[in-house]
Design a protein around this motif. Structure first.
Motif, PDB file in Angstrom:
ATOM      1  N   SER A  28      -7.429 -13.937  -8.022  1.00 21.18           N
ATOM      2  CA  SER A  28      -8.823 -14.137  -7.641  1.00 21.18           C
ATOM      3  C   SER A  28      -9.712 -12.950  -8.023  1.00 21.18           C
ATOM      4  O   SER A  28     -10.656 -13.116  -8.800  1.00 21.18           O
ATOM      5  N   GLN A  85      -9.833 -12.239 -12.005  1.00 21.53           N
ATOM      6  CA  GLN A  85     -10.240 -13.280 -12.957  1.00 21.53           C
ATOM      7  C   GLN A  85     -11.326 -12.810 -13.914  1.00 21.53           C
ATOM      8  O   GLN A  85     -11.182 -12.921 -15.140  1.00 21.53           O
ATOM      9  N   TYR A 141      -7.249  -8.837  -2.467  1.00 23.34           N
ATOM     10  CA  TYR A 141      -8.672  -9.188  -2.446  1.00 23.34           C
ATOM     11  C   TYR A 141      -9.541  -7.940  -2.291  1.00 23.34           C
ATOM     12  O   TYR A 141     -10.526  -7.753  -3.009  1.00 23.34           O
ATOM     13  N   TYR A 154      -8.608 -18.892  -6.594  1.00 27.46           N
ATOM     14  CA  TYR A 154      -9.877 -18.866  -7.312  1.00 27.46           C
ATOM     15  C   TYR A 154     -11.064 -18.756  -6.360  1.00 27.46           C
ATOM     16  O   TYR A 154     -12.142 -19.278  -6.633  1.00 27.46           O
ATOM     17  N   ALA A 155     -10.868 -18.073  -5.235  1.00 26.22           N
ATOM     18  CA  ALA A 155     -11.916 -17.987  -4.215  1.00 26.22           C
ATOM     19  C   ALA A 155     -13.193 -17.350  -4.754  1.00 26.22           C
ATOM     20  O   ALA A 155     -14.302 -17.796  -4.450  1.00 26.22           O
ATOM     21  N   SER A 156     -13.040 -16.305  -5.560  1.00 23.41           N
ATOM     22  CA  SER A 156     -14.207 -15.580  -6.055  1.00 23.41           C
ATOM     23  C   SER A 156     -15.139 -16.503  -6.841  1.00 23.41           C
ATOM     24  O   SER A 156     -16.353 -16.527  -6.609  1.00 23.41           O
ATOM     25  N   GLU A 157     -14.582 -17.276  -7.761  1.00 22.03           N
ATOM     26  CA  GLU A 157     -15.398 -18.182  -8.567  1.00 22.03           C
ATOM     27  C   GLU A 157     -15.956 -19.332  -7.736  1.00 22.03           C
ATOM     28  O   GLU A 157     -17.032 -19.851  -8.022  1.00 22.03           O
ATOM     29  N   THR A 189     -14.691 -12.907  -0.754  1.00 23.49           N
ATOM     30  CA  THR A 189     -13.272 -12.551  -0.751  1.00 23.49           C
ATOM     31  C   THR A 189     -12.977 -11.440   0.258  1.00 23.49           C
ATOM     32  O   THR A 189     -11.913 -11.425   0.880  1.00 23.49           O
ATOM     33  N   SER A 209      -2.925 -25.323  -8.102  1.00 21.42           N
ATOM     34  CA  SER A 209      -3.497 -24.130  -8.732  1.00 21.42           C
ATOM     35  C   SER A 209      -3.908 -24.395 -10.177  1.00 21.42           C
ATOM     36  O   SER A 209      -4.917 -23.838 -10.648  1.00 21.42           O
TER      37      SER A 209
END
Length: 475
Positions: free
Chosen positions: A55, A58, A176, A290-293, A307, A419
């Protein structure tokens, strides 16, 4: 099919159980149990770092190595392909080499994986490293909760087995947080430290007494059990109970994979596989990887704030879950957890659905953040840990290796599917994807209410006897 509560309450449906001989042990005699758990969950911490790495890394990896979205999705998801291979071998490795031997093998692969990622100049080196990491954590995902469950007194088993999930969460949160302030290469270099610490720690902790009894190492079995319970503890009743159980299963034919689907073990397979599938198809690895995106798509200028908030909430909530597990039980905790993931995904999906259709657009990222934090917090308090704890409790010793391989294979297949597909599903319909995850949360509540037994306060031998009896009489 009868409901799982029949297993919880009905002595009438349970075969005569082995006598409850395990003695409660005082705090002073638990030092080796706690040290052994700490060494085991060092691998869990690195497991969490592996999952959390993709995350925050990326944007940097795609920029530095010029990866397309498809190439990065492959990098993110190939971890789970390696984990599937590790899962297939985890049961056999831990049965043949012992629980400690399997942890050593996994640590070696994890160290190699992080180093490949650190020196990567292109997609192929990244993928090899991620594949190696996956193989290592595929083994760990079975052997760590199994080892802890086998060395721990019944009155501590829930809390200490949940330490596996707590350290996974700590590792993910560490990735994170650190990933917001250091480069992805530095983060990769930090990743191999927990595995090195685990390899060192394994030299000082005992092997699982139950595994030693199973393979016929009687003297080591007794000495390792005494190390775990303390020199002044009376281990005679517990040793007799374990030995009788091992002798009873030794009379059975050598188990094969198809034996898991026979009537005696079918209920255990349904419960373990069902919980793991629902855990994974509830979307945790898509949202976590992929939390950030996802936060950027919801309207945040960057994903760092989201995050960091995820990292901040996971550890304390998982700690609360660990403290509650041996008090409120497995079933209530996982049902509350699944209800929360259902509501969290619904809120996050709603934020994407109404995006562009409200007069105050600032509410959209706030609603998405609230939904995802509710989802992550709810998952951490129960769904993250309880399925693995139950899996480690409900299978007899002679089939536990194969059963563990099956369950972890299913886990990593589900993780790979989510994922890999998550970025494409979110491109198709962000709200639709999150609403599907919400529906899986609701289905989890129903599944637990109808099928999952309560195992709190029972020895492993009592639980497996009850599960076998239920399969034979009710399925």
């Amino acid at each position: 099919m009868a409901k799982a509560k029949d297993v919880e309450s009905g002595e009438s449906i349970i075969l005569p159980l082995i006598s409850r001989g395990t003695k409660e042990v005082g705090c002073g005699s638990n030092c080796m149990v706690l040290l052994s758990t700490l060494v085991a969950v060092a691998g869990s911490f690195q497991f969490g770092m592996s999952g959390g790495f993709s995350s925050p890394a990326q944007a940097g990896i795609r920029r530095d190595l010029h990866l397309t979205l498809a190439e990065y999705s492959m990098f993110g998801s190939i971890l789970t392909i390696g984990a599937m291979v590790g899962a297939i071998m985890s049961g056999r490795l831990s049965d043949f080499l012992g629980r400690k031997g399997a942890m050593r093998i996994s640590s070696i692969f994890c160290v190699v994986g992080w180093l490949f990622i650190y020196v990567a100049k292109g997609a192929w080196s990244l993928d090899i490293g991620r594949l190696s990491l996956g193989y290592g954590i595929g083994i760990l995902s079975f052997v760590v909760p199994t080892y802890i469950a086998e060395i721990t007194p019944k009155n501590m088993r829930g809390a200490l087995t949940t330490a596996n999930q707590l350290l996974i969460v700590c590792g993910g949160s560490f990735s994170y947080l650190l990933g917001t302030v250091v480069t992805w290469r530095t983060l990769a270099l930090m990743g191999f430290i927990p595995s090195m610490l685990q390899m060192l720690g394994l030299c000082f902790i005992p092997e699982s007494p139950r595994w030693l009894a199973k393979v016929g190492k009687q003297e080591e079995f007794e000495s390792e059990l005494r190390r775990l319970r303390g020199g002044s503890a009376d281990i005679s009743d517990e040793a007799i109970e374990i030995q009788k159980y091992v002798e009873s299963i030794a009379k059975l034919p050598k188990a094969r994979i198809r034996d898991l689907f026979r009537r005696n073990y079918l209920y255990s397979v349904i419960v373990a596989v069902g919980l793991i599938l629902l855990q994974q198809f509830g979307g945790i690895n898509g949202i976590g990887f992929y939390a950030s995106e996802t936060f950027v798509a919801a309207g945040f200028s960057s994903g760092n704030a989201g995050t960091v908030a995820m990292a901040a909430i996971q550890v304390p909530v998982t700690t609360v879950g660990a403290l509650l597990l041996d008090r409120v039980g497995r079933r209530p905790l996982i049902m509350v957890s699944a209800t929360g993931t259902c509501l969290g995904c619904f809120l996050a999906g709603l934020s994407f659905l109404i995006k562009g259709h409200v007069s105050s657009p600032d509410i959209i990222p706030i609603l998405a953040l609230a939904g995802i934090l509710l989802y992550i917090g709810s998952f951490s308090i129960g769904l993250g840990a309880v399925p693995w704890l139950i899996m480690s409790e409900i299978f007899p010793l002679h089939v536990k290796g194969m059963a563990g391989s099956l369950v972890t294979l299913v886990h990593w297949f589900g993780s790979w599917a989510i994922s890999y597909a998550f970025n494409f599903l979110m491109t198709w319909s962000s709200s639709g994807t999150l609403f599907v995850f919400s529906a899986v949360g609701a289905l989890t509540v129903l599944f637990v209410a109808k099928l999952v037994p309560e195992t709190k306060g029972r020895t492993l031998e009592e639980i497996t006897s009850a599960m076998s009896s239920f399969s034979s009489t009710k399925l």
